[in-house]
Scaffold this motif. Structure first.
Motif, PDB file in Angstrom:
ATOM      1  N   VAL A 170       0.876  -1.191   0.018  1.00 31.32           N
ATOM      2  CA  VAL A 170       0.002  -0.005  -0.095  1.00 31.32           C
ATOM      3  C   VAL A 170       0.730   1.256   0.165  1.00 31.32           C
ATOM      4  CG1 VAL A 170      -1.842  -1.126   1.196  1.00 31.32           C
ATOM      5  CG2 VAL A 170       0.008   0.041   2.571  1.00 31.32           C
ATOM      6  N   GLY A 171       0.477   2.298  -0.338  1.00 29.91           N
ATOM      7  CA  GLY A 171       1.183   3.620  -0.509  1.00 29.91           C
ATOM      8  C   GLY A 171       1.576   3.948   1.038  1.00 29.91           C
ATOM      9  N   ASP A 172       2.843   4.744   0.979  1.00 31.41           N
ATOM     10  CA  ASP A 172       3.445   5.445   2.227  1.00 31.41           C
ATOM     11  C   ASP A 172       2.351   6.376   2.872  1.00 31.41           C
ATOM     12  OD1 ASP A 172       5.573   3.911   1.741  1.00 31.41           O
ATOM     13  OD2 ASP A 172       6.890   5.481   0.891  1.00 31.41           O
ATOM     14  N   GLU A 173       1.599   6.936   2.062  1.00 28.75           N
ATOM     15  CA  GLU A 173       0.778   7.759   2.661  1.00 28.75           C
ATOM     16  C   GLU A 173      -0.340   7.351   3.326  1.00 28.75           C
ATOM     17  OE1 GLU A 173      -0.411   7.240  -1.493  1.00 28.75           O
ATOM     18  OE2 GLU A 173       1.493   7.668  -0.554  1.00 28.75           O
ATOM     19  N   ASP A 174      -0.772   6.030   2.759  1.00 31.09           N
ATOM     20  CA  ASP A 174      -1.968   5.406   3.441  1.00 31.09           C
ATOM     21  C   ASP A 174      -1.702   4.784   4.625  1.00 31.09           C
ATOM     22  OD1 ASP A 174      -3.631   5.872   1.268  1.00 31.09           O
ATOM     23  OD2 ASP A 174      -2.877   4.441   0.125  1.00 31.09           O
ATOM     24  N   VAL A 175      -0.198   4.179   4.818  1.00 32.69           N
ATOM     25  CA  VAL A 175       0.083   3.607   6.090  1.00 32.69           C
ATOM     26  C   VAL A 175       0.714   4.545   7.318  1.00 32.69           C
ATOM     27  CG1 VAL A 175       2.268   2.868   5.439  1.00 32.69           C
ATOM     28  CG2 VAL A 175       1.042   1.120   6.687  1.00 32.69           C
ATOM     29  N   GLU A 176       1.041   5.757   6.620  1.00 33.76           N
ATOM     30  CA  GLU A 176       1.647   6.664   7.763  1.00 33.76           C
ATOM     31  C   GLU A 176       0.890   6.801   8.891  1.00 33.76           C
ATOM     32  OE1 GLU A 176       4.358   8.764   9.505  1.00 33.76           O
ATOM     33  OE2 GLU A 176       4.710   7.643   7.784  1.00 33.76           O
ATOM     34  N   PRO A 177      -0.409   7.164   8.790  1.00 34.00           N
ATOM     35  CA  PRO A 177      -1.287   7.036  10.161  1.00 34.00           C
ATOM     36  C   PRO A 177      -1.135   6.039  11.061  1.00 34.00           C
ATOM     37  CG  PRO A 177      -2.797   7.802   8.161  1.00 34.00           C
ATOM     38  CD  PRO A 177      -1.235   7.136   7.909  1.00 34.00           C
ATOM     39  N   LEU A 178      -1.124   4.778  10.655  1.00 28.46           N
ATOM     40  CA  LEU A 178      -0.795   3.613  11.431  1.00 28.46           C
ATOM     41  C   LEU A 178       0.659   3.846  12.188  1.00 28.46           C
ATOM     42  CD1 LEU A 178      -1.372   0.832  12.814  1.00 28.46           C
ATOM     43  CD2 LEU A 178      -0.579  -0.292  10.468  1.00 28.46           C
ATOM     44  N   LEU A 179       1.572   4.047  11.357  1.00 27.61           N
ATOM     45  CA  LEU A 179       3.128   4.127  11.892  1.00 27.61           C
ATOM     46  C   LEU A 179       3.117   5.113  12.928  1.00 27.61           C
ATOM     47  CD1 LEU A 179       5.224   3.745   8.648  1.00 27.61           C
ATOM     48  CD2 LEU A 179       4.002   1.950  10.053  1.00 27.61           C
ATOM     49  N   GLU A 180       2.474   6.459  12.632  1.00 30.14           N
ATOM     50  CA  GLU A 180       2.278   7.433  13.517  1.00 30.14           C
ATOM     51  C   GLU A 180       1.677   6.962  14.757  1.00 30.14           C
ATOM     52  OE1 GLU A 180       3.155  10.885  15.561  1.00 30.14           O
ATOM     53  OE2 GLU A 180       4.123   9.963  13.537  1.00 30.14           O
ATOM     54  N   ALA A 181       0.713   6.127  14.767  1.00 32.61           N
ATOM     55  CA  ALA A 181      -0.122   5.805  15.993  1.00 32.61           C
ATOM     56  C   ALA A 181       0.881   4.851  16.715  1.00 32.61           C
ATOM     57  CB  ALA A 181      -1.375   4.956  15.527  1.00 32.61           C
ATOM     58  N   LEU A 182       1.394   4.030  16.058  1.00 31.52           N
ATOM     59  CA  LEU A 182       2.399   3.045  16.726  1.00 31.52           C
ATOM     60  C   LEU A 182       3.420   3.776  17.633  1.00 31.52           C
ATOM     61  CD1 LEU A 182       2.785   0.164  14.278  1.00 31.52           C
ATOM     62  CD2 LEU A 182       1.406   0.156  16.419  1.00 31.52           C
ATOM     63  N   ARG A 183       3.785   5.055  17.007  1.00 35.49           N
ATOM     64  CA  ARG A 183       4.908   5.601  17.759  1.00 35.49           C
ATOM     65  C   ARG A 183       4.187   6.393  19.042  1.00 35.49           C
ATOM     66  NH1 ARG A 183       7.156   6.781  12.281  1.00 35.49           N
ATOM     67  NH2 ARG A 183       5.492   8.365  12.159  1.00 35.49           N
ATOM     68  N   LEU A 184       3.032   6.861  18.901  1.00 34.30           N
ATOM     69  CA  LEU A 184       2.264   7.634  19.899  1.00 34.30           C
ATOM     70  C   LEU A 184       1.914   6.639  21.128  1.00 34.30           C
ATOM     71  CD1 LEU A 184       0.245   9.833  17.794  1.00 34.30           C
ATOM     72  CD2 LEU A 184       2.301  10.661  19.167  1.00 34.30           C
ATOM     73  N   HIS A 185       1.366   5.512  20.703  1.00 26.14           N
ATOM     74  CA  HIS A 185       0.581   4.494  21.390  1.00 26.14           C
ATOM     75  C   HIS A 185       1.380   3.181  21.868  1.00 26.14           C
ATOM     76  CE1 HIS A 185      -3.099   2.894  23.132  1.00 26.14           C
ATOM     77  NE2 HIS A 185      -3.232   1.628  22.493  1.00 26.14           N
ATOM     78  N   ARG A 186       2.471   2.997  21.137  1.00 22.66           N
ATOM     79  CA  ARG A 186       3.123   1.536  21.699  1.00 22.66           C
ATOM     80  C   ARG A 186       4.609   2.121  21.677  1.00 22.66           C
ATOM     81  NH1 ARG A 186      -0.576  -1.364  23.288  1.00 22.66           N
ATOM     82  NH2 ARG A 186      -2.010  -2.205  21.988  1.00 22.66           N
ATOM     83  N   GLN A 187       5.029   3.377  21.236  1.00 18.93           N
ATOM     84  CA  GLN A 187       6.267   3.831  21.420  1.00 18.93           C
ATOM     85  C   GLN A 187       7.341   2.949  20.571  1.00 18.93           C
ATOM     86  OE1 GLN A 187       4.772   3.288  24.728  1.00 18.93           O
ATOM     87  NE2 GLN A 187       3.876   5.382  24.191  1.00 18.93           N
ATOM     88  N   ALA A 188       6.663   2.468  19.478  1.00 18.72           N
ATOM     89  CA  ALA A 188       7.392   1.737  18.430  1.00 18.72           C
ATOM     90  C   ALA A 188       7.589   2.252  17.200  1.00 18.72           C
ATOM     91  CB  ALA A 188       6.633   0.244  18.147  1.00 18.72           C
ATOM     92  N   ARG A 189       8.742   2.395  16.499  1.00 18.25           N
ATOM     93  CA  ARG A 189       9.229   2.905  15.287  1.00 18.25           C
ATOM     94  C   ARG A 189       9.186   1.807  14.536  1.00 18.25           C
ATOM     95  NH1 ARG A 189      10.671   8.047  15.572  1.00 18.25           N
ATOM     96  NH2 ARG A 189      10.687   8.856  17.759  1.00 18.25           N
ATOM     97  N   VAL A 190       8.502   1.885  13.587  1.00 13.71           N
ATOM     98  CA  VAL A 190       8.124   0.877  12.627  1.00 13.71           C
ATOM     99  C   VAL A 190       8.555   1.462  11.119  1.00 13.71           C
ATOM    100  CG1 VAL A 190       6.472  -0.951  11.445  1.00 13.71           C
ATOM    101  CG2 VAL A 190       6.523  -0.334  13.752  1.00 13.71           C
ATOM    102  N   GLN A 191       9.050   0.900  10.149  1.00 12.92           N
ATOM    103  CA  GLN A 191       9.360   1.224   8.751  1.00 12.92           C
ATOM    104  C   GLN A 191       8.518   0.503   7.765  1.00 12.92           C
ATOM    105  OE1 GLN A 191      11.542   3.819   8.496  1.00 12.92           O
ATOM    106  NE2 GLN A 191      11.989   3.805  10.477  1.00 12.92           N
ATOM    107  N   HIS A 192       8.121   1.173   6.680  1.00 12.48           N
ATOM    108  CA  HIS A 192       6.979   0.586   5.917  1.00 12.48           C
ATOM    109  C   HIS A 192       7.981   0.191   4.548  1.00 12.48           C
ATOM    110  CE1 HIS A 192       4.243   1.097   2.355  1.00 12.48           C
ATOM    111  NE2 HIS A 192       3.849   0.011   3.166  1.00 12.48           N
ATOM    112  N   SER A 193       7.635  -1.037   4.012  1.00  9.08           N
ATOM    113  CA  SER A 193       8.100  -1.398   2.557  1.00  9.08           C
ATOM    114  C   SER A 193       7.026  -1.651   1.844  1.00  9.08           C
ATOM    115  CB  SER A 193       9.037  -2.374   2.750  1.00  9.08           C
ATOM    116  OG  SER A 193       9.708  -2.736   1.479  1.00  9.08           O
ATOM    117  N   ARG A 194       6.716  -1.439   0.412  1.00 10.66           N
ATOM    118  CA  ARG A 194       5.780  -2.047  -0.510  1.00 10.66           C
ATOM    119  C   ARG A 194       6.286  -3.410  -1.003  1.00 10.66           C
ATOM    120  NH1 ARG A 194       2.295   2.218  -3.673  1.00 10.66           N
ATOM    121  NH2 ARG A 194       0.986   0.140  -3.831  1.00 10.66           N
TER     122      ARG A 194
END
Length: 607
Positions: free
Chosen positions: A320-344
């Motif tokens: 999926v596009g980076d812009e589509d998955v970015e809210p989830l990655l940001e939520a994980l940073r806020l909610h789980r203190q986890a830094r996750v990278q995305h790859s298509r």
């Protein structure tokens, strides 16, 4: 959609900021919760004149009003969306229904921690490792851990009352900390090493064990060196057997496939470059979302649910596009203190992993279809055997279990177009019936069940009873009383030889039984469903009987009221431990005096 909901006026007032929208029915039932980067654009898309699929049209037709909540970012909207979905479980949202049933490995908080298999809500002390894709994977891992690190698997109530090692010590599955066969320092070292293993740091653990082996050899402690050598070899064998080597990486690869209207999402989990988990999911799509949006919604629920505390990877591989998955990655940073990278998954190892996930999702969908078709064929065979107008979409079978009238239980198991529908299984505790009166017990259970289903307009296509002419005759009276005489009902009873394959089928109101061919597929299905009902009834009956007997023995202790009885069970854990305890141990229980302890001891041992 209700006429008094002015959608044009509502859309004009909507903001273009990020937020959450909630769609309600006329009776204020929450139908759907969604998040949006742009609320006006997203909500407007539901009310287009054309281009909507049938499921979305069905949702829109029920909307009475829409409420929105503006958030500071799309990530905050995603967190709020997931909270509302878990809290209200809206009808048109996909629900991660099995997030409380994943198997975990539990390491307790104790001076000698317990390592055990757990399933269910995570209300325990210590740490939970997982989730594992299935019970077999979790138990296999636990078996390796016991062989590698000799950690105890017994509960605290058993551990606290040992005077000599148990069989686990003898077969080299435990180091017997209960009787001080190992020091606390050495046991904690084993706990630390097991934790490394569970965290996927097998290579680090292997290097540590190798260094310890060399150090032991240099100090001429050859016995310890040999033990470490064997442990290293077992660890290597475990790695070879349990994992699929794939280089480096800490990633989850996700894919979704739709095959003949069946949706399958597949997750592959790689830790230290090795495949450690693989699981299919079959979500519903009640709101008619696109497959890409459905996949994103599902992944969001998966990682923001409680069970994902130790299951978040460093890399997320999903097409999926980076812009589509970015809210989830940001939520994980806020909610789980986890830094996750995305790859298509466009190149290298990630491409291979994504392809593997897609192939597994396609296979899962095809398997689901083939299983569904097999179930449909069997139901058609049942309809042919019983001369039904159409194949039943659901068979519900009842059985009764008791022991000389004690703890009478009825079971109801369900078989449908997807096979056994275990989420619909029910047990009925029978009350107010003369002991041993199976007819009355059956009548009570069927009446209670069908009354509820009739109110919900959710009746089965076929009612099957484990019994003969007498039982099905009694059920016919129930159906007439409930005005359900058109519901097909049959009894299945064993013949004079009591052998499987020689059963009779009794239709309600018939004077002669049906004697089918023992090899008929429909007949074999009915036998199998009957056997499943019998198994389910016996399981419930045995649990109830064991609980009743345990409670009655403790309840009958003279001088022990509810408070003291609770303190006894908290201290000893079970009646068995209480019986095996010395008299002095009873005196340690709060509220139990020396005199009362002596009385209890005499009652427990029949003195």
């Amino acid at each position: 959609m209700m006429a008094d909901f002015d959608i044009s006026a509502f859309l004009q007032t909507l903001t273009q900021r990020a937020g959450v929208y909630r769609m309600f029915a006329a009776d204020d039932e929450l139908l759907y919760v969604g998040k949006a980067k742009n609320l006006k654009n997203r909500v407007s898309s539901y009310f287009r004149a054309r281009g909507l699929n049938s499921k979305t049209v069905a949702l829109v037709s029920r909307i009475h009003h829409v409420e929105v909540t503006v958030t500071a970012s799309e990530a905050e909207a995603l967190l709020l969306e997931q909270t509302l979905i878990k809290q209200h479980k809206p009808q048109y949202n996909i629900l991660l229904k099995d997030d409380k049933s994943y198997p975990f490995i539990h390491l307790s908080e104790h001076e000698y921690p317990l390592l055990a298999y757990r399933r269910g809500k995570k209300r325990r002390d210590g740490r939970l490792f997982g989730p594992y894709p299935n019970a077999g994977a979790a138990r296999d891992t636990l078996n390796y851990l016991q062989r590698l690190f000799l950690l105890r698997s017994c509960e605290d109530s058993y551990f606290n009352h040992r005077s000599r090692p148990c069989l686990q010590y003898e077969i080299k599955r435990c180091s017997a900390p209960c009787v001080n066969k190992i020091s606390q320092q050495d046991y904690q070292q084993s706990v630390r090493q097991a934790t490394l293993f569970l965290q996927g740091k097998s290579q680090e653990l292997l290097q540590e064990l190798q260094a310890q082996m060399l150090a032991a050899a240099e100090t001429l402690d050859f016995e310890k060196a040999a033990a470490l050598r064997d442990q290293i070899e077992l660890l290597r064998q475990t790695q070879e057997k349990q994992f699929v080597d794939a280089g480096q990486g800490e990633a989850d690869a996700w894919a979704i496939v739709e095959w003949q209207n069946v949706l399958c999402i597949h997750r592959l989990a790689f830790r230290q470059g090795r495949l450690v988990a693989s699981k299919n999911y079959y979500p519903e799509n009640p709101a008619g979302e696109s497959n890409e949006q459905l996949l994103l919604d599902f992944i969001s629920q998966f990682y923001l649910a409680d069970h994902a505390l130790e299951g978040i990877p460093r890399d997320l591989v999903v097409d999926v596009g980076d812009e589509d998955v970015e809210p989830l990655l940001e939520a994980l940073r806020l909610h789980r203190q986890a830094r996750v990278q995305h790859s298509r998954g466009g190149r290298g190892q990630n491409r291979k992993w994504l392809h593997m996930a897609s192939e597994n999702a396609r296979t899962g969908a095809q398997t689901k279809i083939s299983g569904h078709q097999a179930a449909l064929n069997k139901l058609s065979q049942v309809a042919e055997l019983l001369n039904l107008a159409e194949p039943p979409k659901r068979i519900e079978c009842f059985d009764i279990s008791h022991s000389q009238g004690e703890a009478t239980y009825a079971s109801c198991v369900v078989y449908g177009e997807e096979g056994l529908m275990k989420q619909r299984y029910r047990r009925f505790s029978i009350k107010g019936v003369v002991a041993g009166d199976d007819y009355a017990a059956l009548e009570q259970a069927v009446t209670r069940h069908l009354t509820r289903l009739k109110e919900q307009d959710d009746l089965p296509g076929l009612l099957l009873i484990d019994g003969g002419k007498g039982q099905i005759g009694r059920i016919q009276e129930v159906l007439q009383r409930l005005q359900l005489s058109s519901l097909p009902a049959f009894g299945i009873s064993k013949g004079e030889t009591r052998k499987s394959g020689w059963e009779f089928l009794w239709e309600a109101g018939a004077t002669q039984p049906i004697m089918p061919d023992a090899h008929h597929e429909g007949f074999r299905l009915l036998q199998w469903v009957r056997d499943e009902a019998h198994r389910f009834a016996i399981t419930g009956h045995r649990k109830a009987r064991a609980k009743s007997r345990s409670q009655s023995d403790v309840d009958s202790l003279a001088g022990v009221g509810p408070k003291r009885r609770r303190e006894l069970l908290l201290h000893f854990g079970s009646l068995k431990n209480m019986r095996s305890a010395p008299r002095e141990e009873l005196e340690k229980v709060p509220g139990i005096s020396k005199k009362l302890a002596e009385q209890i001891f005499m009652q427990l041992h029949g003195e």
